[in-house]
Design an enzyme around this catalytic site. Structure first.
Site, short mmCIF file in Angstrom:
data_model
loop_
_atom_site.label_atom_id
_atom_site.label_comp_id
_atom_site.label_asym_id
_atom_site.label_seq_id
_atom_site.Cartn_x
_atom_site.Cartn_y
_atom_site.Cartn_z
CG LEU A 207 -1.95 -1.10 1.35
CD1 LEU A 207 -2.73 -0.95 2.64
CD2 LEU A 207 -2.88 -1.12 0.15
CD GLU A 208 2.76 5.95 -2.73
OE1 GLU A 208 2.42 6.74 -1.81
OE2 GLU A 208 2.65 6.21 -3.92
CG LEU A 209 -2.06 3.87 1.66
CD1 LEU A 209 -2.70 3.47 2.98
CD2 LEU A 209 -2.93 3.45 0.49
#
Length: 482
Positions: free
Chosen positions: A228-230
């Site tokens: 997850l790259e948020l």
């Protein structure tokens, strides 16, 4: 026809079945092609990926036009995005072998009779869900590293930039016609959810924390691993001895390039009291020289809803006593923010400080010194990137920031360094793309031991004798006491 016209939503083609059929078919095709791609080995895969980069470079004008049309970028922002994307594709192609190949490790005294190795094997099929703000650079940070590691990939681009995703698939097919390991399916969130449920071996997602949580939940029933790259709420800390003019230029670039629509862009600036007034005067002056618009320094806001967020953050800050030293509510003229908005003296509980704005808005707040700036930076729930400007002690300050990446006396430079990992902590997600860590993210480590000779102490067998155990206990005590 343009790419945007031919990139039809495949979830509609499957009728009553919804997106499941189209996504499932793409995953099956990718899985069938994956073994042959893996068998090529790192060198041959790297050569094909570099060929893909050459095809994309030759067709550069096409993708620049798509980024202008679909994502609202000005040409300069499009070229900067592509330069970084090509850099990472080249790094992954050339370094997958050295990073992931089998290597020997020490077996230690107790296992001296074993030869021990570790290597990184591809998962199989990786599902990638890409964003709209950097629709080439960001998904390629997963796609190129996953392919280099030996996986097949199914990409679901943002529904706002489907033509860009199609262009990536088209150029790959031209460059590597014998290896159909890169599939693209278009559609909205339902297609992304279908990809999570499709049986892929890992999912890499870039987007908001809220959507990231839904991706995580969708993958949980099958225990599908997730990267997850948020979002981010990145800050720039300006120390007492900083080069103020350089810090001002960096703040404006970090906060306003790509219309401020950068997850690792600068949104907060904490300036030491000793240089605060000079910094504020200078940034207010320079901000007036920068324009947003089709022919401006940065382009339009890609989503109408994002303009609403920008307007709400500005209004909330002003209602709480902040000052607009450049721009203001009048700068929000759909589909643009016509110039940088610089807000001073913004309370720390204001929306513009706590939430991701994702627009060309900078909060500039006074702090006692750089140490207080670091403390306020770290008070955020986000932990993606950051920056520090200081003539002395910059690295020390940078290391104290709770962030995955930090630039010293510059901003956003880590995004274009192929060897550096990219990713955050807290509400900014987990896992890494880029660099050696990014390659390993798309490969599962496999440990292997091979017996070379009979062990001098045979204790891992029921044929052991009392003398073996006496000697073994003596060895355990001796080594444990060291």
């Amino acid at each position: 026809m343009s790419y945007a016209q031919v990139a039809v939503d495949e979830t509609k083609l499957s009728g009553h079945e919804g997106p499941e059929a189209a996504v499932g078919a793409a995953v099956r095709r990718a899985r069938a092609a994956a073994p042959a791609w893996d068998a090529l080995g790192h060198r041959e895969r790297g050569a094909r990926l570099l060929r893909w980069r050459r095809v994309m470079t030759r067709r550069l004008d096409e993708i620049v036009g798509l980024l202008e049309d679909e994502a609202g970028k000005v040409r300069a922002d499009a070229l900067i995005e592509l330069a970084a994307a090509f850099e990472h594709l080249g790094w992954a192609a050339r370094n997958a072998g050295p990073v992931l190949r089998r290597r020997s490790v020490r077996s230690g005294l107790l296992m001296l009779h074993q030869r021990s190795t570790v290597e990184y094997r591809p998962y199989g099929v990786i599902g990638v869900i890409g964003p709209w703000n950097y629709p080439v650079h960001t998904p390629l940070g997963s796609v190129s590293y996953a392919l280099a590691a030996g996986n097949a990939v199914v990409l679901k681009p943002s529904e706002h930039t489907p033509g860009t995703g199609r262009w990536l698939a088209d150029t790959f097919a031209e460059a590597v016609p014998d290896s159909p390991v890169f599939e693209v399916v278009t559609g909205d969130g339902a297609a992304g959810a279908a990809l999570c449920r499709s049986g892929v071996d890992k999912v890499a997602f870039t987007g908001s924390p809220g959507t990231g949580a839904r991706v995580l939940a969708a993958c949980a029933p099958t225990l599908t691993p997730v990267l997850l790259e948020l979002g981010g709420k990145d800050a720039l800390v300006v120390a007492e001895d900083a080069d103020v003019d350089a810090a001002v230029e960096a703040a404006l670039w970090g906060g306003c390039s790509n219309a401020g629509q950068s997850c690792a862009g600068i949104e907060r600036v904490y300036v030491a009291e000793a240089v605060h007034e000079r910094f504020l005067q200078r940034i207010a002056q320079r901000a007036r020289d920068i324009e947003g618009g089709a022919d401006g320094d940065y382009g339009r806001m890609a989503l109408a809803g994002q303009l609403d967020v920008v307007r709400r953050h500005i209004d909330d800050a002003l209602a709480r006593g902040a000052r607009a030293v450049a721009g203001g509510p009048e700068s929000v003229v759909p589909p643009y923010v016509t110039g940088p908005v610089v807000l001073a003296d913004v309370p720390e509980d204001a929306d513009a400080v706590r939430e991701e704005t994702f627009g060309p808005v900078l909060v500039v707040n006074r702090v006692r010194d750089a140490a207080e700036g670091v403390a306020r930076t770290n008070a955020s729930a986000y932990g993606l990137g950051g920056a520090v400007f200081a003539r002395r002690g910059g690295v020390r300050l940078a290391r104290s920031l709770h962030a995955g990446m930090v630039s010293v006396n510059d901003v956003l430079t880590f995004t274009a360094v192929g060897a550096l990992p990219f990713g955050g902590r807290g509400r900014s997600g987990f896992g890494r793309i880029h660099g050696a860590d990014g390659l390993r993210e798309f490969a599962a480590p496999q440990a292997l031991t091979r017996r070379r000779f009979a062990p001098p102490l045979a204790v891992q067998t029921f044929a052991r004798g009392p003398r073996d155990m006496v000697r073994f206990e003596r060895l355990v005590r001796r080594r444990g006491a060291r």
